[in-house]
Design a protein around this motif. Sequence first.
Motif, PDB file in Angstrom:
ATOM      1  N   THR A 184       0.822  -1.213   0.000  1.00 13.47           N
ATOM      2  CA  THR A 184       0.000   0.000   0.000  1.00 13.47           C
ATOM      3  C   THR A 184       0.858   1.265   0.000  1.00 13.47           C
ATOM      4  OG1 THR A 184      -0.140  -0.147   2.411  1.00 13.47           O
ATOM      5  CG2 THR A 184      -1.981  -1.067   1.149  1.00 13.47           C
ATOM      6  N   SER A 185       2.104   1.151   0.445  1.00 16.57           N
ATOM      7  CA  SER A 185       3.009   2.317   0.479  1.00 16.57           C
ATOM      8  C   SER A 185       3.457   2.726  -0.920  1.00 16.57           C
ATOM      9  CB  SER A 185       4.249   1.982   1.299  1.00 16.57           C
ATOM     10  OG  SER A 185       5.048   1.031   0.599  1.00 16.57           O
ATOM     11  N   GLY A 186       3.237   1.826  -1.899  1.00 18.42           N
ATOM     12  CA  GLY A 186       3.836   1.984  -3.222  1.00 18.42           C
ATOM     13  C   GLY A 186       4.967   0.992  -3.412  1.00 18.42           C
ATOM     14  N   GLY A 187       5.365   0.362  -2.300  1.00 18.61           N
ATOM     15  CA  GLY A 187       6.437  -0.638  -2.385  1.00 18.61           C
ATOM     16  C   GLY A 187       7.771  -0.010  -2.743  1.00 18.61           C
ATOM     17  N   LEU A 188       8.784  -0.858  -2.843  1.00 24.67           N
ATOM     18  CA  LEU A 188      10.096  -0.358  -3.248  1.00 24.67           C
ATOM     19  C   LEU A 188      10.020   0.205  -4.665  1.00 24.67           C
ATOM     20  CD1 LEU A 188      10.701  -2.084  -0.771  1.00 24.67           C
ATOM     21  CD2 LEU A 188      12.678  -3.012  -1.953  1.00 24.67           C
ATOM     22  N   LYS A 189       9.089  -0.368  -5.435  1.00 23.42           N
ATOM     23  CA  LYS A 189       8.912  -0.020  -6.842  1.00 23.42           C
ATOM     24  C   LYS A 189       8.654   1.469  -7.042  1.00 23.42           C
ATOM     25  CE  LYS A 189       8.419  -0.597 -11.080  1.00 23.42           C
ATOM     26  NZ  LYS A 189       8.940   0.775 -11.087  1.00 23.42           N
ATOM     27  N   SER A 190       7.738   2.028  -6.246  1.00 20.55           N
ATOM     28  CA  SER A 190       7.404   3.436  -6.478  1.00 20.55           C
ATOM     29  C   SER A 190       7.858   4.328  -5.322  1.00 20.55           C
ATOM     30  CB  SER A 190       5.898   3.557  -6.741  1.00 20.55           C
ATOM     31  OG  SER A 190       5.278   4.404  -5.856  1.00 20.55           O
ATOM     32  N   LYS A 191       7.880   3.776  -4.124  1.00 21.34           N
ATOM     33  CA  LYS A 191       8.364   4.556  -2.966  1.00 21.34           C
ATOM     34  C   LYS A 191       9.868   4.754  -3.062  1.00 21.34           C
ATOM     35  CE  LYS A 191       8.489   2.692   1.365  1.00 21.34           C
ATOM     36  NZ  LYS A 191       8.012   1.367   1.026  1.00 21.34           N
ATOM     37  N   GLY A 192      10.556   3.757  -3.650  1.00 23.45           N
ATOM     38  CA  GLY A 192      12.010   3.795  -3.741  1.00 23.45           C
ATOM     39  C   GLY A 192      12.645   2.805  -2.783  1.00 23.45           C
ATOM     40  N   HIS A 193      13.931   2.538  -3.006  1.00 23.77           N
ATOM     41  CA  HIS A 193      14.634   1.496  -2.243  1.00 23.77           C
ATOM     42  C   HIS A 193      16.005   1.990  -1.786  1.00 23.77           C
ATOM     43  CE1 HIS A 193      16.195  -2.245  -0.890  1.00 23.77           C
ATOM     44  NE2 HIS A 193      16.641  -2.718  -2.034  1.00 23.77           N
ATOM     45  N   PRO A 194      16.006   2.930  -0.806  1.00 22.31           N
ATOM     46  CA  PRO A 194      17.284   3.281  -0.189  1.00 22.31           C
ATOM     47  C   PRO A 194      17.664   2.119   0.728  1.00 22.31           C
ATOM     48  CG  PRO A 194      15.515   4.850   0.391  1.00 22.31           C
ATOM     49  CD  PRO A 194      14.879   3.616  -0.144  1.00 22.31           C
ATOM     50  N   LEU A 195      18.571   1.280   0.276  1.00 19.54           N
ATOM     51  CA  LEU A 195      18.809  -0.070   0.801  1.00 19.54           C
ATOM     52  C   LEU A 195      18.527  -0.238   2.300  1.00 19.54           C
ATOM     53  CD1 LEU A 195      22.140  -0.385  -1.184  1.00 19.54           C
ATOM     54  CD2 LEU A 195      19.924  -1.333  -1.849  1.00 19.54           C
ATOM     55  N   GLY A 196      19.302   0.441   3.146  1.00 18.28           N
ATOM     56  CA  GLY A 196      19.155   0.257   4.596  1.00 18.28           C
ATOM     57  C   GLY A 196      17.848   0.786   5.146  1.00 18.28           C
ATOM     58  N   ALA A 197      17.197   1.678   4.410  1.00 20.15           N
ATOM     59  CA  ALA A 197      15.952   2.278   4.894  1.00 20.15           C
ATOM     60  C   ALA A 197      14.736   1.404   4.613  1.00 20.15           C
ATOM     61  CB  ALA A 197      15.738   3.648   4.241  1.00 20.15           C
ATOM     62  N   SER A 198      14.815   0.559   3.569  1.00 20.99           N
ATOM     63  CA  SER A 198      13.601  -0.069   3.047  1.00 20.99           C
ATOM     64  C   SER A 198      12.856  -0.934   4.066  1.00 20.99           C
ATOM     65  CB  SER A 198      13.922  -0.888   1.797  1.00 20.99           C
ATOM     66  OG  SER A 198      14.192  -0.016   0.726  1.00 20.99           O
ATOM     67  N   GLY A 199      13.576  -1.783   4.782  1.00 22.04           N
ATOM     68  CA  GLY A 199      12.912  -2.657   5.756  1.00 22.04           C
ATOM     69  C   GLY A 199      12.294  -1.874   6.899  1.00 22.04           C
ATOM     70  N   VAL A 200      12.874  -0.741   7.221  1.00 15.44           N
ATOM     71  CA  VAL A 200      12.337   0.124   8.276  1.00 15.44           C
ATOM     72  C   VAL A 200      11.093   0.853   7.754  1.00 15.44           C
ATOM     73  CG1 VAL A 200      12.884   1.977   9.898  1.00 15.44           C
ATOM     74  CG2 VAL A 200      14.689   0.396   9.168  1.00 15.44           C
ATOM     75  N   ALA A 201      11.167   1.309   6.507  1.00 17.10           N
ATOM     76  CA  ALA A 201      10.031   2.020   5.913  1.00 17.10           C
ATOM     77  C   ALA A 201       8.833   1.092   5.696  1.00 17.10           C
ATOM     78  CB  ALA A 201      10.447   2.665   4.591  1.00 17.10           C
ATOM     79  N   GLN A 202       9.090  -0.191   5.440  1.00 18.85           N
ATOM     80  CA  GLN A 202       7.985  -1.156   5.336  1.00 18.85           C
ATOM     81  C   GLN A 202       7.194  -1.165   6.648  1.00 18.85           C
ATOM     82  OE1 GLN A 202      10.187  -4.816   4.485  1.00 18.85           O
ATOM     83  NE2 GLN A 202       9.425  -4.827   2.375  1.00 18.85           N
ATOM     84  N   VAL A 203       7.911  -1.227   7.771  1.00 19.86           N
ATOM     85  CA  VAL A 203       7.245  -1.272   9.077  1.00 19.86           C
ATOM     86  C   VAL A 203       6.574   0.068   9.380  1.00 19.86           C
ATOM     87  CG1 VAL A 203       7.611  -1.570  11.560  1.00 19.86           C
ATOM     88  CG2 VAL A 203       8.728  -3.118   9.927  1.00 19.86           C
ATOM     89  N   HIS A 204       7.189   1.158   8.921  1.00 19.60           N
ATOM     90  CA  HIS A 204       6.559   2.480   9.070  1.00 19.60           C
ATOM     91  C   HIS A 204       5.181   2.493   8.411  1.00 19.60           C
ATOM     92  CE1 HIS A 204       5.653   6.551   7.494  1.00 19.60           C
ATOM     93  NE2 HIS A 204       6.067   6.946   8.684  1.00 19.60           N
TER      94      HIS A 204
END
Lengths: 120, 389
Positions: B329-349
Amino acid sequence: MSLDAHRCPNGHLTSPPHTRCPTCGEAQTETVDLADRTAEVVTWTESQATPPGVRQPNAIAIVEFAVGDETVRQIGQLVDADVEIGDRVRPVHVDELRDPDAGIRHPDSQAWDGYRFERV
Amino acid sequence: MDRVAIIGASMTQFGERDAWIRDLLAEAGDDCLRDAGVEPSELDHLYVSNMASGEFEGQSGVMNALAHDLGALGAYTQRVDQTSASGGAGVYAAWQSVASGASELTLLVGGEKMNDTAPEGVENTAFATDVIASLTHPAEYKHGVTLPSFAGMTARRYLHEYDAPRESLARVAVKNHKNGVDNPNAHFRKEIDVETAMESPVVADPLRLYDFCPITDGSAALLFCPESVAAEYTDDYVVVSGIGGATDTHVVHERDDPTTMGAVADSGATAYEMADRDPEDVDVAELHDMFTILEFLQAEDLGFFEKGHAWEAAMDGVTDRDGDLPINTSGGLKSKGHPLGASGVAQVHELYEQLLGAAGPRQVDADVALACNVGGFGNCVTTTILEQP
């Protein structure tokens, strides 16, 4: 020159080698040269956006060799992208697969020669 | 057992940012402390999820830098690297710190600076691709194998084996771009249609430009404490009801089935068992769609769909925001973006906001949420289940 698979006393094969067999934990003690055998293409791609020092485009495949009752897989560049899943390929030695000085990996930390695969 | 609660969350704008890693981390960390109304001096532990600040910009020791910049001196600090899964591994480390009793208040900040980092004369996408490809085994690296090329090979095998149409992958990109429109922090906020995705330039045949996430800068943060004291900080918190981490082969071609991610299945099984939940209980999920094909593999290996059938769910809209199981629902890494170390934290956000009813136009009805963060090409994986208290 050889394209080695590595075998533990229980007959499990891997390529590249590991200190302990990933399947059973025994030390790997034998090698099997795959260079004169053919393999089957499991899957492949042709990458258009390649890192520094890598040919562009870069066709790559995962291939599977049969060694007796066991199988062992390899990844490698393709001579060209004219392949399909299930095709037979043979290994062709290349002295330098990518420019060792162009990428982020230290040039002295690993080998740069190896085998490409060509459709039989 | 006292469960672990998340009492604050933040993320920065994802995209092409002028800031370098220290400022990105400090921005998310500061916002998270403010969100929770917590003073930095109260922190017992401070974890930083980051894959490659040394390689990208020549800055190591980022956990120490962040502790100093946030005024959290005295806290135990550690940088957590699990490549693309560094964020999920950070969630695991932060959970562990509180669950073990070692910390009563832990801040986790994940971040990466990836744009404008290449040496002079080197194109930035090629450089970033090489930094990420440095995680591969020498037997892979010498052939110029990259993460996108693994994705191309896996997608070809998946489409071949399960008779899935190429369009099903495009549907993932279309869905996640649509979701990203409503995420103000997303790198891309632009809808695309199936035709655009299907006709975009080939990157790693059969995958095209829109099957890949962008190169993104950004940071995200979470604040953890024991559930027993969470209400002292805030009424709005969620709990980590289950978490699991697992490892698959380093050499990708040594896996028996290229279309199965063993570490996803293993970490998911551990998380489900701890939470006493089944895949059917999950109401919303954030999956690691670094490449569209990965959304199918994870959705299957986490038990949401039978092997070889996730593509049908994408075609039928099951994973759309208004479907039975909304994914990304966030847009995923695909559209939200994938700043490597941030991604797993942003998923939980994202899931924190969903569970608290704070996701605005992205809001779905959810009591149980799952995040799956994948490092390498499934090499290291963390699965986290979050619930309302």
